[in-house]
Design an enzyme around this catalytic site. Structure first.
Site, mmCIF file in Angstrom:
data_model
loop_
_atom_site.group_PDB
_atom_site.id
_atom_site.type_symbol
_atom_site.label_atom_id
_atom_site.label_comp_id
_atom_site.label_asym_id
_atom_site.label_seq_id
_atom_site.Cartn_x
_atom_site.Cartn_y
_atom_site.Cartn_z
ATOM 1 N N ILE A 66 0.829 -1.202 0.000
ATOM 2 C CA ILE A 66 0.000 0.000 0.000
ATOM 3 C C ILE A 66 0.867 1.256 0.000
ATOM 4 O O ILE A 66 0.542 2.250 -0.655
ATOM 5 C CB ILE A 66 -0.940 -0.012 1.217
ATOM 6 C CG1 ILE A 66 -1.865 -1.238 1.151
ATOM 7 C CG2 ILE A 66 -1.764 1.257 1.290
ATOM 8 C CD1 ILE A 66 -2.706 -1.438 2.395
ATOM 9 N N ASP A 116 15.822 3.356 10.377
ATOM 10 C CA ASP A 116 15.483 1.991 10.790
ATOM 11 C C ASP A 116 14.459 2.074 11.917
ATOM 12 O O ASP A 116 14.788 2.493 13.035
ATOM 13 C CB ASP A 116 16.748 1.261 11.246
ATOM 14 C CG ASP A 116 16.478 -0.192 11.591
ATOM 15 O OD1 ASP A 116 15.309 -0.622 11.483
ATOM 16 O OD2 ASP A 116 17.426 -0.903 11.982
ATOM 17 N N LYS A 233 -1.617 -1.958 17.170
ATOM 18 C CA LYS A 233 -2.518 -1.100 16.412
ATOM 19 C C LYS A 233 -3.451 -0.313 17.331
ATOM 20 O O LYS A 233 -3.753 0.863 17.082
ATOM 21 C CB LYS A 233 -3.343 -1.942 15.427
ATOM 22 C CG LYS A 233 -2.538 -2.460 14.249
ATOM 23 C CD LYS A 233 -1.969 -1.321 13.418
ATOM 24 C CE LYS A 233 -1.202 -1.794 12.216
ATOM 25 N NZ LYS A 233 -0.635 -0.658 11.437
ATOM 26 N N THR A 272 -1.208 -7.799 0.299
ATOM 27 C CA THR A 272 0.129 -7.247 0.505
ATOM 28 C C THR A 272 1.073 -8.346 1.007
ATOM 29 O O THR A 272 0.646 -9.469 1.297
ATOM 30 C CB THR A 272 0.084 -6.105 1.525
ATOM 31 O OG1 THR A 272 -0.421 -6.620 2.774
ATOM 32 C CG2 THR A 272 -0.829 -4.990 1.047
#
Length: 424
Positions: A66, A116, A233, A272
Site C-alpha cells: 500500500i 530503521d 494497532k 500485501t
C-alpha cells in the site's frame, strides 16, 4: 433479421444450437455473483483530487504494498516525497526503485533517508537532523505506512534494544518519530494544510485493554502474534487521538488555531506482503496453498491500489482541513471507532507516560552500550597502533642489525682478499 428470428423462436422454439436456458441462467448468476462480490470487496475509489505541487511528504513503508501505491500517487501529483527506508540511500535496489518512480511519475523530487524503525537511535538521528533547521523545514504531510507482523506460529522476536519487534515498529517507532518531529509540525505557517496520516487495522478491536499490566509490550507468557499485532494497532490509535489533542493544546505565537490534522485510516485487508505472510504462516507449504487457492485471495482481498484509496482520500480531501482531527476514515468516508476506550484520556495518559519512560530507559542503555563499544573500539585501535609501532621498531632494529652484519661481512671479505694478495 431480428423479427424473423424472434418469430421462429416464438412458433418453433429455441434452435438446437442455443444453450440450455437453465444452464445459461446458472452461469450468468454465478458470473454475476462473482462480479458483485469482487465489486463489494474492492471498496470505494477515492473521489477527491488535489494538486500537491510544492508539498513535502514524509512516507514510511513506501517501497512495497500500500505504501508503494501511495508514494506513486502522491509523486504523480507533484509532491516532494521523502521515503524513510531501512536501507541506506546507496542501496542498489533503492536506487533503481527511486529512478523508476521518478521516470513513471515524471517527478524528480523523490528522495530516500535511512531510518530503521526498529532502532530508536536511528529514528532520533533522522528526526533531530530534520528539525535542526532555521527557519524550520517545510513539512506538509506525514504518512506512516510501515508495519510488521509475526505470522501465526512464529516465535517472539526482539530488536537489538530489547523491545518486541511488532510493538516497536508498529507503535513505539511512530510515537518516537512524531514526538521528535512535533516542533516542526507546530512551526508550520497557519495557511499550510498539515496532515499526519496513520493507517491502522480492524484487528485493534481484539486488543487487550491498556491497563497497567499491558501498557508496555506483552510479556512472553501472554504474547501471541495476533495479540501483539492487535495491541500495537490499538496503542497506535490511542496515541493518534492523544497526539491530536497535544497539537490542539499548543498556543501558536500568532494566536491562530492549530492547522495540523491527525487522520486515522483503515485501508482494509489487501493482498500485501504482510497479509500473505499471515495467511501462509511464513511457510513454503502455506505459500503453495496460497498460490493454488489464489482465486479466493483475489476475490475477497483488495488489491494494494484499492486499499490505498482511503489513504489518498485522507491526503486529498479538502473537507478534512475544515473539521477537527483525530477522525477515522474507512472506504473514503468518516466512520466511528468500534471501541470507546480509544478516546479514553486516562488510558492515553498512561500509554504516553509509559512509552516516554520506556524510550528514556532504552536510549540510556543504548547510549551506554554505544559508549562502551566506542571505548572498546578506541582501545582496540590504540592497541593496533601500538602493535604497529612496535612492529615497525622491531623491523627497523632488524634492518639495522642486518646492515651491520652485511658491513662486517664485507670488511671480512676485504681482509681476506688483502691477505691472499700479500701471500702471493
Amino acid at each position: 433479421m431480428p423479427l424473423p428470428f424472434i418469430a421462429s423462436i416464438f412458433f418453433d422454439g429455441l434452435p438446437p444450437w442455443f444453450p440450455d436456458p437453465w444452464l445459461l441462467l446458472k452461469a450468468s448468476t454465478a458470473v454475476g455473483s462473482v462480479a458483485l462480490t469482487k465489486w463489494y470487496t474492492s471498496g470505494r475509489t477515492n473521489p477527491a483530487e488535489r494538486n500537491l505541487h510544492g508539498r513535502v511528504v514524509l512516507l514510511t513503508g513506501g517501497t512495497s504494498g500500500i505504501g508503494a501505491v501511495t508514494a506513486y500517487e502522491l509523486a504523480s501529483r507533484g509532491a516532494q516525497v521523502v521515503l524513510l527506508t531501512r536501507q541506506p540511500a546507496s542501496d542498489p535496489f533503492l536506487v533503481d526503485y527511486i529512478d523508476d518512480l521518478r521516470r513513471k511519475t515524471n517527478n524528480q523530487l523523490i528522495y530516500a533517508e535511512q531510518v530503521d524503525l526498529s532502532s530508536l537511535w536511528s529514528i532520533r538521528q533522522f528526526a533531530t537532523k530534520w528539525i535542526d533547521n532555521a527557519p524550520p523545514r517545510r513539512l506538509d504531510m506525514i504518512v506512516l505506512c510501515a508495519a510488521t507482523l509475526t505470522p501465526p506460529g512464529g516465535k517472539r522476536v526482539e530488536t537489538e534494544e530489547g523491545v518486541e519487534s511488532t510493538f516497536m515498529v508498529n507503535f513505539l517507532a511512530n510515537f518516537h518519530l512524531l514526538g521528535i518531529l512535533s516542533p516542526a509540525i507546530r512551526a508550520q505557517p497557519f495557511d499550510r494544510d498539515v496532515r499526519i496520516i496513520i493507517p491502522t487495522c480492524s484487528s485493534y478491536i481484539a486488543s487487550p485493554k491498556l491497563e497497567d499490566t499491558t501498557v508496555l509490550p506483552l510479556s512472553k507468557k501472554d504474547w501471541t502474534p495476533g495479540r501483539a499485532y492487535a495491541q500495537s494497532k490499538f496503542a497506535l490509535m490511542v496515541f493518534a487521538k492523544a497526539f491530536q489533542k497535544h497539537l490542539d493544546a499548543y498556543q501558536r505565537p500568532d494566536e491562530l488555531p492549530m492547522n495540523a490534522r491527525v487522520v486515522l485510516v483503515d485501508p482494509g485487508f489487501a493482498r500485501t506482503v504482510g497479509t500473505r505472510r499471515w495467511i501462509t504462516r511464513g511457510s513454503l507449504l502455506g505459500l503453495l496453498f496460497y498460490v493454488v487457492f489464489y482465486v479466493f485471495a483475489w476475490l475477497l482481498l483488495k488489491s494494494p491500489n484499492m486499499a490505498a484509496q482511503s489513504i489518498l482520500f485522507a491526503a486529498m480531501d479538502s473537507g478534512i482541513a475544515r473539521v477537527p482531527g483525530g477522525r477515522l476514515i474507512k472506504e473514503c468516508m468518516d466512520v466511528d471507532c468500534a471501541r470507546k476506550d480509544v478516546d479514553d484520556e486516562k488510558d492515553a495518559e498512561k500509554l504516553w507516560k509509559a512509552s516516554d519512560k520506556l524510550i528514556e530507559k532504552l536510549e540510556k542503555e543504548s547510549a551506554l552500550k554505544r559508549a562502551r563499544q566506542k571505548k572498546m573500539q578506541e582501545e582496540k585501535e590504540k592497541e593496533e597502533k601500538n602493535a604497529k609501532e612496535e612492529k615497525e621498531k622491531v623491523e627497523e632494529i632488524e634492518a639495522l642489525i642486518n646492515k651491520i652484519k652485511e658491513g662486517k661481512a664485507k670488511e671480512g671479505q676485504k681482509k681476506g682478499t688483502g691477505k691472499k694478495k700479500a701471500a702471493k
